[in-house]
Design an enzyme around this catalytic site. Structure first.
Site, PDB file in Angstrom:
ATOM      1  N   LYS A  21      14.408  27.125   6.336  1.00 35.16           N
ATOM      2  CA  LYS A  21      13.407  26.172   5.842  1.00 35.16           C
ATOM      3  C   LYS A  21      13.025  26.522   4.411  1.00 35.16           C
ATOM      4  O   LYS A  21      12.567  27.629   4.125  1.00 35.16           O
ATOM      5  CB  LYS A  21      12.150  26.241   6.717  1.00 35.16           C
TER       6      LYS A  21
HETATM    7  C1  E4P Z   1       7.207  21.984  11.196  1.00 35.93           C
HETATM    8  O1  E4P Z   1       7.612  23.018  11.721  1.00 35.93           O
HETATM    9  C2  E4P Z   1       5.927  21.934  10.477  1.00 35.93           C
HETATM   10  O2  E4P Z   1       5.780  23.123   9.780  1.00 35.93           O
HETATM   11  C3  E4P Z   1       4.799  21.678  11.443  1.00 35.93           C
HETATM   12  O3  E4P Z   1       5.155  20.559  12.259  1.00 35.93           O
HETATM   13  C4  E4P Z   1       3.453  21.442  10.778  1.00 35.93           C
HETATM   14  O4  E4P Z   1       2.500  20.979  11.714  1.00 35.93           O
HETATM   15  P1  E4P Z   1       0.909  20.965  11.434  1.00 35.93           P
HETATM   16  O5  E4P Z   1       0.657  20.045  10.281  1.00 35.93           O
HETATM   17  O6  E4P Z   1       0.292  20.432  12.702  1.00 35.93           O
HETATM   18  O7  E4P Z   1       0.518  22.370  11.119  1.00 35.93           O
END
Ligand code: E4P
Length: 277
Positions: A101
């Protein structure tokens, strides 16, 4: 774009949750981020004296059995992200399912000059055949540039866009409450962020653009916090939806399902059970 129906990833670094989702047979992948890892590691440390993070991540990768697992970089410079991505890839190479990522824009503020480093790193990793998931996507044009750089996944953050639109317009923010896909009205005006009326609208615009040009890049709807967002992600044709464990569990519930089970159970014909059990 993707192949076939919408895949469901589990948005968690918690081994128990990941194991359960795979046991149920509904998980097609895993996504983590630094905050999810912190949460999981904190829980793990409460139960176990020592943390062997390499073992811990290896366990996750084993449970995922070849399906995509996203691990995020924490470095923010071009060379730092590239080195870290290569290290992560090397550490867990044998599983063949790690996606790195990379933030679309690793700068902390406008005055930083590192805005394009995310794209550069994705491009270089693509050349090295290391798969990437471009994260922190909040505009369709960010998704377009990430796809052009060769990202395997682009992750638009639906829930956080809904938060942002609400906060910018001084509305009450309830993180898990449903925010309409068509947006909200205030004084006869539809609220938006530069033409994006909701998190799911962002997902849809990313899907439209990437489909239009036949990119191999898949749209991974992220930051989903309720079941209606999952439904809406499927309705707009997202390739993947990544879901917190609680949202996965919510997906099968309905009070009429419980009521129906009770009533059918009351009506069971004993001869039928004898014959078939
Ligand atoms: C994906 O892995 C993103 O980092 C995650 O869905 C973020 O979610 P949030 O906005 O609920 O923290």
């Amino acid at each position: 774009g993707g192949d076939g129906i919408m895949k469901i990833f589990i948005d968690s670094a918690d081994i128990d949750e990941i194991k359960q989702a795979y046991e149920w047979g509904i998980a097609d992948g895993v996504t983590t981020n630094p905050s999810l890892l912190k949460k999981a590691v904190t829980k793990h440390k409460k139960k176990n004296k020592n943390l062997n993070l390499k073992n811990y991540i290896n366990q996750i990768l084993k449970i995922a059995k070849g399906s995509p697992v996203s691990l995020e970089v924490t470095e923010t410079s071009k060379t730092g992200m590239l080195k870290q991505a290569k290290n992560i890839h090397k550490l867990f190479k044998s599983h063949k399912n790690v996606y790195i990522k990379i933030p679309i824009n690793p700068a902390f503020k406008e005055s930083d000059t590192t805005h394009f480093d995310g794209i550069t790193v994705i491009k270089q990793l693509t050349k090295l055949k290391i798969k990437t998931n471009c994260t922190l996507i909040f505009t369709p044009e960010q998704a377009l540039l990430a796809a052009k750089a060769g990202a395997s996944f682009v992750s638009p953050f639906a829930g956080r866009i809904d938060d942002f639109i609400r906060v910018s317009n001084k509305l009450k923010v309830d993180k898990t409450a449903h925010y309409p896909v068509w947006g909200m009205q205030k004084k006869d005006k539809t609220l938006h962020d530069n033409g994006i009326v909701s998190g799911i609208d962002l997902v849809e615009q990313c899907v439209t653009i990437l489909k239009h040009y036949n990119f191999k890049t898949q749209v991974l709807a992220a930051s989903l916090r309720n079941t209606r967002q999952v439904r809406e992600s499927a309705m707009v044709g997202s390739d993947i939806a990544t879901l917190p464990f609680t949202v996965i569990k919510e997906m099968l519930k309905h009070q009429k399902t419980y009521e129906g089970m009770k009533n059918f159970t009351k009506d069971i014909v004993p001869e039928y059970v004898k014959l078939t059990k």
